[in-house]
Design a protein around this motif. Structure first.
Motif, PDB file in Angstrom:
ATOM      1  N   GLU A 125      -2.633   5.670   9.317  1.00  0.00           N
ATOM      2  CA  GLU A 125      -3.357   6.342   8.221  1.00  0.00           C
ATOM      3  C   GLU A 125      -3.609   5.375   7.072  1.00  0.00           C
ATOM      4  OE1 GLU A 125      -1.744  10.913   8.821  1.00  0.00           O
ATOM      5  OE2 GLU A 125      -1.067   9.737   7.099  1.00  0.00           O
ATOM      6  N   ARG A 126      -2.575   4.599   6.769  1.00  0.00           N
ATOM      7  CA  ARG A 126      -2.698   3.631   5.659  1.00  0.00           C
ATOM      8  C   ARG A 126      -3.731   2.540   5.992  1.00  0.00           C
ATOM      9  NH1 ARG A 126      -1.681   4.953   0.642  1.00  0.00           N
ATOM     10  NH2 ARG A 126      -0.049   6.509   0.730  1.00  0.00           N
TER      11      ARG A 126
ATOM     12  N   ARG B 173      -6.318   2.868   7.890  1.00  0.00           N
ATOM     13  CA  ARG B 173      -7.681   3.435   7.894  1.00  0.00           C
ATOM     14  C   ARG B 173      -8.133   3.839   6.510  1.00  0.00           C
ATOM     15  NH1 ARG B 173      -5.825   6.696  13.061  1.00  0.00           N
ATOM     16  NH2 ARG B 173      -6.235   5.108  14.640  1.00  0.00           N
ATOM     17  N   ALA B 174      -7.182   3.944   5.588  1.00  0.00           N
ATOM     18  CA  ALA B 174      -7.515   4.451   4.238  1.00  0.00           C
ATOM     19  C   ALA B 174      -8.389   3.451   3.488  1.00  0.00           C
ATOM     20  CB  ALA B 174      -6.244   4.705   3.469  1.00  0.00           C
TER      21      ALA B 174
ATOM     22  N   ALA C  23       0.824  -1.212   0.000  1.00  0.00           N
ATOM     23  CA  ALA C  23       0.000   0.000   0.000  1.00  0.00           C
ATOM     24  C   ALA C  23       0.858   1.261   0.000  1.00  0.00           C
ATOM     25  CB  ALA C  23      -0.913  -0.006   1.221  1.00  0.00           C
TER      26      ALA C  23
END
Lengths: 233, 459
Positions: A229-230, A232-233, A210
């Motif tokens: 952040e990744r 939750r993206a 990712a």
């Protein structure tokens, strides 16, 4: 050098590794992060030849793993989360046994030196492994990696369960190996160690890479924040 | 070789392995001692018979040197047909504890007693026989082998060392093969040593038989190591490997031989022993009642033996009765022989269903206590009885005395061993069959292990 080209592995209808492209050059420490079930261990297994890929290929030092798994394994060293050894053998006997399996022969002095380099003193090396702590077994695993003289090192959660001092020693050792132009792929949940040691970090989610961060990017950013952040993206 | 030494060292670090090896050595020693006892008794019997036969010969020779002897007088003395002691009695008692070591042959003896004494049963029944070396090698040797080798990789799979080993770049088949041989080596070495020791006190040159016996034991051991490899291909844990190995032992060593025995006896049932004895008694009674009528009929068949003036004495009548009895019970005896032959033939055909049967057959054959040699003795005794009759009957009927000119022609029994090529052919077929089974089991095991290694290692 270690390389994955469009590497894909499916388990029935679930895609564990999805077209992974990855390249770890000599002297690099690549931290492979990801949540449970992201495909980290499957990737390691594909590099070890314990699984056959459904697409793409894994290459170890120029050898296609699927075509010649035994030849590829001879070119790498592997330290799993739990270094499993024979409890009835001493540390040095285990090292001798596993080295010989890989076709390596060492004198007793060389074996003791390797264990000392990995941080295991001689007195402990002569004790049966059944009495060892997890950290001590991990050190035998490191000595084994040193004994093979491999140019590729695969690590699967190597610092899990280690105390901070042992974890620090382990990091020092990894850096020394990287300086000796060993290509290191480390699958881990340990964000702190990844940030400290890795020259590059990749975040694997659902079998896909990712995101990827260089050493320079990691120095400027908060890896934990980037990682969350990744996710939750 | 270094890998073998390391695997052996790993095995011998286990105290349980030492205990098993010592126990097996003890069991083998007891079996050899047991076999030595049988061998000693056989040797003593043979020596005693030899001495008494020589003494009788000497006596006859001395008497004939000075006078002729009435054939009735000499024919009354029973002659002993002695079975030469087996070449390797310590290896397997086989039929030796059932079949007689000697047969008393006399002209004046009704047929049934000697045959009724001989236990003519299927040799596979002897699997449950005496605690001899063959019993230990066929029944217990696989158990000890499996106890040491049942978890060739199952334990490593559980502990995680399998991944560590495979990551070293060793070919799985090579590692497992070396490990299997190393695990089996102590027990295999003891079994081979005991097999060689079974030739220790042998009288004859038994080098070839011992070499064949070692090959039989080695092939049998390899079969069980291949079974251990196969079990490890399927078992997910050391415990399930132990259960599967135990089940394989029960199936191959106990169930299949028993099943085959039941099948053989159902398809080829032996005639009743009581029927044989009863028919002989009835024939003897009838013959006695018919007395002189029988004798007249006998002389009609054998006019060349008719005494001058037809004055038959008691012995001549007895001979005629005996001839009649023989004729009456011949069909029953032939049925026994035919069923026995059919049973043995069926066992020979199906022996590879269980290598335990094939191994037991081969070991008793090599020991000289198996079906074939015992059957050869029975056949030679039967031929000897005929020779005795052919020698004495015309002389008794013709009232012709025995003189020193007849000395060389007096019937004497010497057991003729079958040619080496005969037993060698049978044992070679047994070894080849077992090696074929080893290859088959290994083929399945290796395919299974390769697939398994990949699948389980990924877990």
């Amino acid at each position: 050098m270690l390389e994955a080209k469009q590497l894909t592995k499916r388990f029935q209808d679930r895609v564990a590794v999805n077209g992974l492209d990855l390249r770890v050059a000599p002297g690099e420490i690549y931290g492979l992060l990801g949540p449970n079930g992201a495909g980290k261990t499957t990737t390691i297994n594909l590099f070890l030849g314990f699984l056959s890929p459904d697409g793409g290929c894994a290459v170890i030092d120029g050898v296609d793993v699927a075509a010649d798994p035994v030849g590829a394994r001879r070119k790498l060293a592997y330290i799993p989360e739990q270094v499993a050894l024979y409890p009835r053998f001493t540390g040095v006997e285990n090292l001798e046994y596993f080295s010989a399996l890989g076709g390596r022969s060492h004198t007793p002095n060389e074996l003791y030196e390797l264990l000392e380099r990995a941080g295991l003193p001689r007195a402990a090396a002569d004790r049966r492994v059944g009495t060892y702590s997890k950290g001590m077994r991990q050190k035998v695993g490191v000595a084994l990696a040193l004994a093979t003289g491999a140019k590729v090192l695969l690590l699967d959660e190597p610092t899990s369960g280690l105390d901070p001092a042992a974890s620090h020693d382990f990091s020092q050792l990894l850096r020394r190996l990287a300086k000796e132009q060993v290509a290191i792929l480390m699958a881990t949940h340990d964000l702190f160690r990844a940030r400290e040691d890795a020259t590059r970090v990749g975040i694997l989610i659902g079998g896909k890479l990712a995101a990827e961060y260089s050493r320079r990017e990691l120095e400027k950013a908060d890896l934990e924040k980037l990682y969350l952040e990744r996710l939750r993206a | 070789m270094k890998l073998f030494a390391r695997e052996l060292r790993l095995l011998l670090r286990d105290r349980a392995a030492w205990a098993l090896v010592l126990l097996f050595a003890g069991v083998l020693a007891y079996a050899l001692w047991n076999g030595a006892d049988l061998a000693r008794r056989q040797r003593d019997t043979a020596r005693a018979i030899e001495q008494s036969t020589a003494a009788f010969d000497k006596q006859v020779r001395e008497v004939l040197g000075v006078q002729a002897i009435d054939p009735r007088q000499l024919a009354r003395q029973p002659l002993t047909a002695s079975f030469t002691p087996a070449p390797l009695p310590l290896l397997a008692s086989g039929q030796a504890d059932l079949a007689p070591m000697h047969e008393s042959v006399s002209l004046f003896r009704l047929e049934q007693p000697s045959d009724a004494r001989v236990e003519i049963e299927n040799p596979s029944r002897l699997l449950a026989g005496r605690f001899d070396l063959a019993f230990v090698l066929v029944w217990l040797f696989p158990l000890f082998l499996l106890a040491l080798a049942y978890d060739l990789i199952a334990g490593d799979r559980e502990s995680g060392t399998l991944r560590m080993v495979l990551a070293r770049g060793v070919a799985p088949w090579k590692w497992i093969a070396v490990r299997a041989i190393a695990r089996g080596a102590p027990v295999l070495a003891l079994a081979l040593a005991a097999t060689l020791l079974s030739g220790w006190s042998a009288d004859a040159a038994v080098g070839a038989r011992l070499a064949f016996a070692c090959a039989v034991v080695l092939a049998y051991g390899l079969f069980w190591l291949a079974v251990a490899a196969l079990v490890n291909g399927f078992a997910k844990s050391a415990a399930s490997a132990a259960s599967a190995a135990g089940a394989a032992w029960v199936g191959i060593v106990l169930v299949i031989p028993t099943w085959l025995n039941v099948l053989v006896e159902s398809l080829h049932p032996m005639p009743s022993r009581a029927e044989l004895v009863a028919s002989a008694r009835q024939a003897a009674g009838d013959a006695e009642r018919r007395g002189s009528e029988l004798l007249s009929s006998f002389y009609k068949d054998h006019p060349e033996w008719m005494p001058p003036g037809m004055q038959a004495d008691f012995m001549q009548q007895l001979l005629a009765q005996q001839d009649e009895v023989g004729r009456a019970i011949d069909p029953v005896r032939e049925r026994f022989a035919a069923e026995l032959r059919d049973q043995q033939s069926m066992v020979e055909t199906w022996r590879f269903l269980s290598p335990a049967i094939a191994t037991h057959e081969a070991l008793t054959d090599l020991a000289g206590t198996g079906y074939w040699r015992t059957e050869a003795f029975r056949a030679q005794v039967a031929a000897f009885k005929q020779r005795v009759e052919d020698f004495y009957a015309p002389r008794i009927h013709g009232n012709k005395p025995i003189t020193k000119d007849d000395l060389a022609a007096l019937p004497r029994f010497t057991f003729a061993e079958e040619p080496d090529a005969a037993w060698q052919g049978r044992v070679l077929a047994s070894i080849a069959g077992k090696l074929g089974l080893v290859m088959l089991v290994l083929l399945i095991a290796l395919r299974r292990i390769s697939a398994r290694v990949l699948a389980v290692s990924s877990a």
